[in-house]
Write an enzyme that holds these catalytic residues in place. Structure first.
Site, PDB file in Angstrom:
ATOM      1  N   GLU A  44      58.222  72.721  44.881  1.00 57.99           N
ATOM      2  CA  GLU A  44      59.594  72.360  43.898  1.00 57.99           C
ATOM      3  C   GLU A  44      59.256  71.259  43.198  1.00 57.99           C
ATOM      4  O   GLU A  44      59.732  70.884  42.003  1.00 57.99           O
ATOM      5  CB  GLU A  44      60.892  72.559  44.786  1.00 57.99           C
ATOM      6  CG  GLU A  44      61.302  73.883  45.306  1.00 57.99           C
ATOM      7  CD  GLU A  44      62.555  74.059  46.168  1.00 57.99           C
ATOM      8  OE1 GLU A  44      63.187  74.505  45.685  1.00 57.99           O
ATOM      9  OE2 GLU A  44      62.367  73.083  47.123  1.00 57.99           O
ATOM     10  N   TYR A  45      59.009  70.089  43.903  1.00 60.04           N
ATOM     11  CA  TYR A  45      58.724  68.768  43.697  1.00 60.04           C
ATOM     12  C   TYR A  45      57.429  68.937  42.343  1.00 60.04           C
ATOM     13  O   TYR A  45      57.783  68.308  41.479  1.00 60.04           O
ATOM     14  CB  TYR A  45      58.207  67.896  44.653  1.00 60.04           C
ATOM     15  CG  TYR A  45      57.878  66.429  44.252  1.00 60.04           C
ATOM     16  CD1 TYR A  45      58.670  65.586  44.172  1.00 60.04           C
ATOM     17  CD2 TYR A  45      56.499  66.152  44.020  1.00 60.04           C
ATOM     18  CE1 TYR A  45      58.495  64.179  43.754  1.00 60.04           C
ATOM     19  CE2 TYR A  45      55.947  64.924  43.472  1.00 60.04           C
ATOM     20  CZ  TYR A  45      57.150  63.858  43.277  1.00 60.04           C
ATOM     21  OH  TYR A  45      56.782  62.786  42.776  1.00 60.04           O
ATOM     22  N   ASP A  46      56.465  69.549  42.729  1.00 58.50           N
ATOM     23  CA  ASP A  46      55.387  69.805  42.059  1.00 58.50           C
ATOM     24  C   ASP A  46      55.980  70.342  40.560  1.00 58.50           C
ATOM     25  O   ASP A  46      55.383  70.187  39.618  1.00 58.50           O
ATOM     26  CB  ASP A  46      54.226  70.554  42.489  1.00 58.50           C
ATOM     27  CG  ASP A  46      53.400  69.856  43.603  1.00 58.50           C
ATOM     28  OD1 ASP A  46      53.772  68.496  43.701  1.00 58.50           O
ATOM     29  OD2 ASP A  46      52.961  70.631  44.478  1.00 58.50           O
ATOM     30  N   SER A  91      55.587  30.699  53.065  1.00 53.69           N
ATOM     31  CA  SER A  91      55.275  31.173  54.189  1.00 53.69           C
ATOM     32  C   SER A  91      56.072  30.809  55.336  1.00 53.69           C
ATOM     33  O   SER A  91      56.713  29.782  55.265  1.00 53.69           O
ATOM     34  CB  SER A  91      53.491  30.840  54.606  1.00 53.69           C
ATOM     35  OG  SER A  91      53.520  29.466  54.664  1.00 53.69           O
ATOM     36  N   GLU A 123      64.807  39.924  62.324  1.00 57.61           N
ATOM     37  CA  GLU A 123      64.095  40.980  61.736  1.00 57.61           C
ATOM     38  C   GLU A 123      62.629  41.232  62.247  1.00 57.61           C
ATOM     39  O   GLU A 123      62.175  40.020  62.867  1.00 57.61           O
ATOM     40  CB  GLU A 123      63.880  40.734  60.327  1.00 57.61           C
ATOM     41  CG  GLU A 123      65.136  40.491  59.428  1.00 57.61           C
ATOM     42  CD  GLU A 123      64.916  40.063  57.969  1.00 57.61           C
ATOM     43  OE1 GLU A 123      64.077  40.811  57.242  1.00 57.61           O
ATOM     44  OE2 GLU A 123      65.681  39.198  57.776  1.00 57.61           O
ATOM     45  N   LYS A 125      58.777  41.041  62.404  1.00 61.90           N
ATOM     46  CA  LYS A 125      57.888  40.351  61.518  1.00 61.90           C
ATOM     47  C   LYS A 125      56.256  41.549  61.263  1.00 61.90           C
ATOM     48  O   LYS A 125      55.843  41.855  62.303  1.00 61.90           O
ATOM     49  CB  LYS A 125      57.081  39.287  62.295  1.00 61.90           C
ATOM     50  CG  LYS A 125      56.068  38.507  61.382  1.00 61.90           C
ATOM     51  CD  LYS A 125      55.646  37.124  61.945  1.00 61.90           C
ATOM     52  CE  LYS A 125      54.832  36.460  61.045  1.00 61.90           C
ATOM     53  NZ  LYS A 125      53.563  37.228  60.834  1.00 61.90           N
ATOM     54  N   LYS A 300      66.364  34.187  60.601  1.00 58.85           N
ATOM     55  CA  LYS A 300      66.760  33.573  59.457  1.00 58.85           C
ATOM     56  C   LYS A 300      68.152  32.958  59.489  1.00 58.85           C
ATOM     57  O   LYS A 300      68.873  33.885  59.812  1.00 58.85           O
ATOM     58  CB  LYS A 300      66.462  34.355  58.327  1.00 58.85           C
ATOM     59  CG  LYS A 300      65.224  34.979  57.881  1.00 58.85           C
ATOM     60  CD  LYS A 300      65.158  36.060  56.822  1.00 58.85           C
ATOM     61  CE  LYS A 300      63.788  36.640  56.742  1.00 58.85           C
ATOM     62  NZ  LYS A 300      63.726  37.750  55.784  1.00 58.85           N
ATOM     63  N   CYS A 418      17.526  58.955  70.169  1.00 61.18           N
ATOM     64  CA  CYS A 418      18.794  59.356  70.811  1.00 61.18           C
ATOM     65  C   CYS A 418      18.949  59.927  72.177  1.00 61.18           C
ATOM     66  O   CYS A 418      17.971  60.342  72.854  1.00 61.18           O
ATOM     67  CB  CYS A 418      18.790  60.834  70.131  1.00 61.18           C
ATOM     68  SG  CYS A 418      20.368  61.683  70.539  1.00 61.18           S
TER      69      CYS A 418
END
Length: 679
Positions: A44-46, A91, A123, A125, A300, A418
């Site tokens: 359907e998306y296609d 940073s 959060e 990292k 933070k 081998c």
């Protein structure tokens, strides 16, 4: 005048339909790539994308830059230009203990008015690559790497290929967005995508990426956006800069999610440093089960006004820091090196270790990648080595503890023959891999059989590695064709093989004969032929017989094939032993043909030869070829009497002239898309 009015009405209706399709496609991309909750099928998306491309091809002057059709297909860049960030992309400093976290908290409080209440947002990292996304009036206009924090590299074309990044912010009708938004976040590679990419690189004899972060960074800085698009990158938004920023960081995270960004589900607002420390401990247990890599947690200050008061020092903000988890490592002894031969003949070294506990499991083996890895780290048998889990996934030798050497350690002897068959081994070209030169090496046979019966190949249930080894040890099979000669009496001779298991295995073998040619081609283990390439070859040729007759230059013109794969396929198919194997599989009743879907057979392009020339309004050349071949068309690079259609875009040259001379049907992109739909 009436005709002009009719045309205007038709144009208005088409443009309205295109706008509606764009909204629907964006919504469904958000559901799929951000929420992992798709509501429609891929087909359907296609169909929606094909219809949108058709409409946009009619009116190329009306294609918005944020259309879903414009995600991939930008031209390759010869270099990345430098861009200046609107605000420095800072940073974070690092802390490594609870004591250092408490010291950070004290610095925060001392930098604010006495008695200030301080909330923190915790959060994960994400272990990826920092990136800044600039949106003007809700539309993505620029993306840049961190660089030195002030100036970064413009990677807009590549970032546009990342499906979890909205090209246009997702907002309800009638809602306005700020004129300018600067969204900060992390581009990363999910663990499964990382493992898949390294497997593909190993099969091609290329060096593997050390961890998902390196893979993400390398993918984002590819000169060709098409390569970036193939790497399955994703993006977490974690900060909002400028007029759209909310009074509290947690509110900005909620707004970013509202705009259609993926925001970590594991962020949390805490009221004090004790709760922050608890979060760090809890998250350390949780992060092992995530689909992406984390190497710490970020803390933070939640209040943005407080963030501004605290400011920054150098390149680090005073209001945030990153707690880095100690790397999970262990020291043990490298007792030996085991060289294993894979199904393509590559010899892979594995460290045999004195068992040691790491990340909750006992590790007795670790990857050594290849000869170059061993030489670079000066690894010797008998060394004390430090191991970790590379990307928290694969046990790997990190370094040698040189100071603990006793003098009894032995340098690693790289095999010249081998270990399975005794034939010479060699490194080909610039490959890092060593390969066995014996096409009949028993290791290739064993690993090849294990691959042949695997789920993604012939999917023979009940025939795993232990059964394959038992069959080989009993002398019941030598190659894949022998599997189809097995009888129940043969199977019952095997240890731990009862009547029911034998019956089930024979039934699975019989069922596997119905698999079509694409599955068989993948199962045969032809070098460079994965599931996707096998499907392309099966669709293009339709039968094993026609594929066996193909020449390298014919294969090389097919999408996603190229000279290397073409040469590998033709060489494999012309080895006498392989010819015999294919004949015996056919005699056993395996399907040697590929039947296209009904939708392919019904398509006007099915079985036709197409040539693309010039620049299309909405389609890149590679994308157009893919769409044609997906419905059973053959795409050629030259025009001849056998050509059925020439699809011409702007600045079409000699191919168009030759088509007109030969009387070949010439159509534009809009007509191509219309016929592609079967209209």
């Amino acid at each position: 005048m009436a005709e002009m009015d009719l045309f205007a009405d038709e144009r208005a209706a088409d443009l309205a339909e295109a706008d509606k399709l764009r909204r629907e496609i964006r919504h469904n991309e958000y559901l799929y790539y951000v929420l992992d909750a798709p509501e429609i099928t891929d087909a359907e998306y296609d169909r929606m994308m094909v219809r949108l491309r058709e409409l946009e091809a009619r009116y190329p002057d009306s294609i918005p830059a944020d259309s879903p059709t414009q995600r991939v297909g930008g031209r390759a860049s010869s270099q990345f230009t430098e861009v200046r960030h609107l605000e420095p992309l800072l940073s974070l400093g690092n802390v490594f203990s609870a004591e250092e976290l408490r010291a950070f908290d004290e610095r925060v409080r001392s930098g604010l008015p006495a008695g200030s209440k301080v909330e923190y947002v915790m959060e994960p990292k994400i272990d990826g690559l920092a990136c800044s996304l600039i949106y003007e009036n809700g539309k993505l206009v620029r993306a840049a790497t961190r660089g030195d924090g002030v100036v970064g590299e413009n990677v807009t074309a590549n970032v546009r290929t990342i499906r979890s990044i909205p090209l246009t912010l997702k907002v309800p009708d009638g809602e306005t967005v700020p004129e300018l938004l600067d969204v900060r976040g992390e581009v990363y590679m999910p663990r499964q995508a990382f493992m898949r990419l390294n497997e593909q690189r190993a099969e091609r004899g290329e060096s593997e990426f050390a961890n998902p972060r390196n893979a993400a960074a390398g993918s984002l800085r590819q000169l060709d956006p098409q390569v970036t698009a193939s790497r399955s990158l994703s993006f977490f938004a974690y900060y909002l800069v400028g007029e759209g920023a909310q009074p509290k960081h947690s509110e900005s995270l909620a707004l970013l999610a509202h705009y259609g960004f993926k925001v970590s589900e594991n962020y949390k607002v805490v009221e004090n440093i004790d709760e922050a420390i608890k979060y760090i401990g809890d998250f350390n247990e949780l992060r092992q089960g995530l689909s992406y890599d984390t190497d710490g947690a970020v803390i933070k200050v939640n209040d943005v006004y407080q963030q501004r008061i605290l400011g920054a020092t150098g390149k680090d903000p005073r209001w945030a820091t990153a707690y880095k988890y100690p790397p999970e490592q262990a020291e043990t002894t490298l007792e030996d090196i085991d060289w294993r031969v894979g199904r393509t003949g590559v010899l892979t070294p594995t460290a045999v270790l004195t068992p040691v506990k790491l990340s909750g499991s006992v590790i007795s083996r670790a990857t050594l990648h290849n000869e170059d890895f061993i030489r670079a780290k000066d690894i010797r048998i008998g060394d004390r080595v430090v191991i970790n889990k590379a990307g928290e996934i694969i046990p790997e030798v990190l370094r040698v503890v040189v100071e603990k050497r006793t003098g009894d350690e032995k340098e690693v002897a790289i095999p010249s023959v081998c270990p399975e068959c005794g034939w010479r081994v060699e490194r080909q070209g610039e490959e890092a891999a060593i390969r066995c030169t014996n096409p009949h090496c028993p290791a290739l046979g064993r690993e090849g059989l294990i691959h042949f019966v695997s789920r993604d190949a012939m999917n023979i249930d009940g025939c795993g590695p232990s059964v394959i080894n038992a069959l080989l040890d009993a002398g019941l099979v030598r190659d894949a064709a022998d599997l189809y000669s097995l009888r129940k009496d043969d199977l019952l001779k095997l240890e731990r093989m009862g009547e029911k298991s034998a019956d089930n295995l024979l039934a699975a073998l019989a069922e596997s004969k119905k698999n079509e040619l694409d599955k068989l081609l993948f199962a045969l283990g032809i070098r460079h032929v994965g599931a996707k390439v096998a499907r392309i070859l099966a669709t293009e040729f339709g039968s094993m017989e026609k594929l066996q007759q193909a020449q390298p230059e014919e294969l090389a013109q097919i999408r996603d094939i190229g000279d290397k794969i073409a040469e590998s396929v033709v060489t494999w198919l012309n080895v006498p032993a392989n010819i015999d194997l294919v004949e015996r599989l056919a005699a056993a009743g395996l399907t040697m043909t590929f039947t296209p879907t009904a939708s392919q057979e019904d398509n006007p392009f099915f079985g036709k030869t197409l040539v693309f020339t010039g620049t299309m309004p909405t389609l890149g050349r590679a994308e157009a070829k893919t769409m044609a071949q997906d419905v059973g068309a053959k795409v050629s690079g030259s025009v001849s009497k056998k050509t059925d259609y020439v699809i011409a875009g702007a600045e079409a040259g000699s191919k168009l002239e030759k088509a007109q001379q030969l009387g070949v049907t010439v159509i534009d992109e809009a007509e191509f898309l219309r016929l592609l739909k079967g209209e």
